[in-house]
Design a protein around this motif. Sequence first.
Motif, PDB file in Angstrom:
ATOM      1  N   SER A   5       0.839  -1.198   0.000  1.00  0.00           N
ATOM      2  CA  SER A   5       0.000   0.000   0.000  1.00  0.00           C
ATOM      3  C   SER A   5       0.875   1.248   0.000  1.00  0.00           C
ATOM      4  O   SER A   5       1.694   1.437   0.901  1.00  0.00           O
ATOM      5  CB  SER A   5      -0.908   0.019   1.226  1.00  0.00           C
ATOM      6  OG  SER A   5      -1.855  -1.031   1.161  1.00  0.00           O
ATOM      7  N   THR A   6       0.688   2.090  -1.006  1.00  0.00           N
ATOM      8  CA  THR A   6       1.477   3.321  -1.143  1.00  0.00           C
ATOM      9  C   THR A   6       0.655   4.519  -0.718  1.00  0.00           C
ATOM     10  O   THR A   6      -0.524   4.632  -1.048  1.00  0.00           O
ATOM     11  CB  THR A   6       1.927   3.508  -2.602  1.00  0.00           C
ATOM     12  OG1 THR A   6       2.794   2.430  -2.972  1.00  0.00           O
ATOM     13  CG2 THR A   6       2.670   4.832  -2.784  1.00  0.00           C
ATOM     14  N   ILE A   8       1.048   8.654  -1.079  1.00  0.00           N
ATOM     15  CA  ILE A   8       1.803   9.761  -1.651  1.00  0.00           C
ATOM     16  C   ILE A   8       1.590  11.001  -0.783  1.00  0.00           C
ATOM     17  O   ILE A   8       0.451  11.354  -0.469  1.00  0.00           O
ATOM     18  CB  ILE A   8       1.342  10.056  -3.092  1.00  0.00           C
ATOM     19  CG1 ILE A   8       1.545   8.833  -3.984  1.00  0.00           C
ATOM     20  CG2 ILE A   8       2.089  11.259  -3.665  1.00  0.00           C
ATOM     21  CD1 ILE A   8       0.921   8.979  -5.361  1.00  0.00           C
ATOM     22  N   PHE A  32       2.920   0.866   5.266  1.00  0.00           N
ATOM     23  CA  PHE A  32       2.806   1.624   4.027  1.00  0.00           C
ATOM     24  C   PHE A  32       4.170   1.919   3.416  1.00  0.00           C
ATOM     25  O   PHE A  32       5.169   2.067   4.114  1.00  0.00           O
ATOM     26  CB  PHE A  32       2.093   2.960   4.281  1.00  0.00           C
ATOM     27  CG  PHE A  32       0.792   2.833   5.007  1.00  0.00           C
ATOM     28  CD1 PHE A  32      -0.327   2.314   4.369  1.00  0.00           C
ATOM     29  CD2 PHE A  32       0.673   3.225   6.331  1.00  0.00           C
ATOM     30  CE1 PHE A  32      -1.537   2.191   5.042  1.00  0.00           C
ATOM     31  CE2 PHE A  32      -0.526   3.114   7.010  1.00  0.00           C
ATOM     32  CZ  PHE A  32      -1.637   2.588   6.363  1.00  0.00           C
ATOM     33  N   HIS A  33       4.161   2.002   2.096  1.00  0.00           N
ATOM     34  CA  HIS A  33       5.298   2.566   1.376  1.00  0.00           C
ATOM     35  C   HIS A  33       5.000   4.048   1.187  1.00  0.00           C
ATOM     36  O   HIS A  33       3.967   4.420   0.626  1.00  0.00           O
ATOM     37  CB  HIS A  33       5.476   1.897   0.016  1.00  0.00           C
ATOM     38  CG  HIS A  33       6.530   2.553  -0.828  1.00  0.00           C
ATOM     39  ND1 HIS A  33       7.871   2.444  -0.556  1.00  0.00           N
ATOM     40  CD2 HIS A  33       6.424   3.339  -1.931  1.00  0.00           C
ATOM     41  CE1 HIS A  33       8.561   3.134  -1.454  1.00  0.00           C
ATOM     42  NE2 HIS A  33       7.704   3.683  -2.296  1.00  0.00           N
ATOM     43  N   LEU A  35       5.686   7.587  -0.416  1.00  0.00           N
ATOM     44  CA  LEU A  35       6.280   8.284  -1.554  1.00  0.00           C
ATOM     45  C   LEU A  35       6.207   9.773  -1.257  1.00  0.00           C
ATOM     46  O   LEU A  35       5.144  10.386  -1.330  1.00  0.00           O
ATOM     47  CB  LEU A  35       5.531   7.936  -2.834  1.00  0.00           C
ATOM     48  CG  LEU A  35       5.994   8.611  -4.124  1.00  0.00           C
ATOM     49  CD1 LEU A  35       7.498   8.452  -4.333  1.00  0.00           C
ATOM     50  CD2 LEU A  35       5.236   8.040  -5.321  1.00  0.00           C
ATOM     51  N   SER A  59       9.813   1.757   4.535  1.00  0.00           N
ATOM     52  CA  SER A  59       9.814   1.694   3.075  1.00  0.00           C
ATOM     53  C   SER A  59       9.385   3.054   2.546  1.00  0.00           C
ATOM     54  O   SER A  59       8.272   3.509   2.812  1.00  0.00           O
ATOM     55  CB  SER A  59       8.846   0.608   2.592  1.00  0.00           C
ATOM     56  OG  SER A  59       8.758   0.594   1.186  1.00  0.00           O
ATOM     57  N   VAL A  84       2.747   1.587  -9.285  1.00  0.00           N
ATOM     58  CA  VAL A  84       1.888   0.993  -8.262  1.00  0.00           C
ATOM     59  C   VAL A  84       0.813   0.099  -8.857  1.00  0.00           C
ATOM     60  O   VAL A  84      -0.064  -0.381  -8.143  1.00  0.00           O
ATOM     61  CB  VAL A  84       1.225   2.086  -7.387  1.00  0.00           C
ATOM     62  CG1 VAL A  84       2.277   2.964  -6.751  1.00  0.00           C
ATOM     63  CG2 VAL A  84       0.227   2.907  -8.189  1.00  0.00           C
ATOM     64  N   LEU A  89      -2.742   1.874  -4.289  1.00  0.00           N
ATOM     65  CA  LEU A  89      -2.545   3.262  -3.895  1.00  0.00           C
ATOM     66  C   LEU A  89      -3.532   3.552  -2.781  1.00  0.00           C
ATOM     67  O   LEU A  89      -4.708   3.766  -3.022  1.00  0.00           O
ATOM     68  CB  LEU A  89      -2.761   4.208  -5.077  1.00  0.00           C
ATOM     69  CG  LEU A  89      -2.535   5.699  -4.782  1.00  0.00           C
ATOM     70  CD1 LEU A  89      -1.124   5.948  -4.262  1.00  0.00           C
ATOM     71  CD2 LEU A  89      -2.776   6.532  -6.029  1.00  0.00           C
TER      72      LEU A  89
END
Length: 324
Positions: A5-6, A8, A32-33, A35, A59, A84, A89
């Motif tokens: 799961s990203t 932003i 979470f990743h 960004l 991450s 992704v 996302l």
Amino acid sequence: MAPQSTIIITGGTGSLGSSLARALETSYPGRFHLLLTCRNPDDEHAKTISTFLESKKGSFALEKLDLSDLDGVRTFVGDVKARVASGELKGLVGGGLVNCAANQTFFKGQKWKDVMYTVNCLAPALLMRGLLGVMLEGEGSTVVNVGSGAYEIGRCDYFEGKEESEGKEGEKVGFLEGMKRYGSCKLVTMMVGFAFQRRLYTVYPENKVHIINLDPGSMNAGGRLLGSERHWVFPILYGILGVTGPLLRLVRKDAINPPSVPAKAIADLFGSPKESEGRVWKTGKYFILDDEKKPNALSLNDGKQDEVWKNVGRDTGLGDGLKV
């Protein structure tokens, strides 16, 4: 295994963005990743948050993105969609703001000359709408547009015709006009988000994309919130608020806080979602910190929302529809 799961965070090295990254990794480690985008990934603020996330074995990625460059935003959207596609996302947090430095340069010599309008209104719209396809594919995505109580003094048509005004390159605006301009940015972005949510419900009635406008309240983070072209009023005002903050918070918890307070409220939207957030939303929501509130009547007017949606769609080149 790396998280799928990203989230932003635009303005990821700013006061609120970096505090949010800290809150997510501290409260929800490994979930979470992150960004993080910023204009200068090599400055001291970028290095500080990178060092912290590395120490937590988080991450993350730190990438350059100038929200005043709409072509760059479009390129970023295309790149993110490709990266992704095999994951999810989870969220998009619009923390990359031109803050209320009311004396900021008004004209920038570009097609859309008001950098505050570009950064606070057009770039978030490009990100939300450009990443819609990816968000629809996941189990649920949340868009958080960072707002401000200044929206109350804004006008939803404030930026109409501004590119044809008689202003000159580098012209400054005064304190009151600058605050109205800033509040108009926040109002426009809020109304675009509400219009977007209504359209999502109509076109994709089973969608799990949730759009939130969140007012972080007044934040005390010194010069990082004030910018380099601040009006002389702000250093004095923030100094007073910093001293009186504990008393003001007895009356209103959002009166004046360090960025870590709204950061925790935003982080919990992702890490500990409320049960109701798993449902389809017919309209966007407005929060002050972690409290859901009803915004003013203008922001909730469907007809005015549609006008703003059309104007921003024109200025971004996206048009009126929802293209995936």
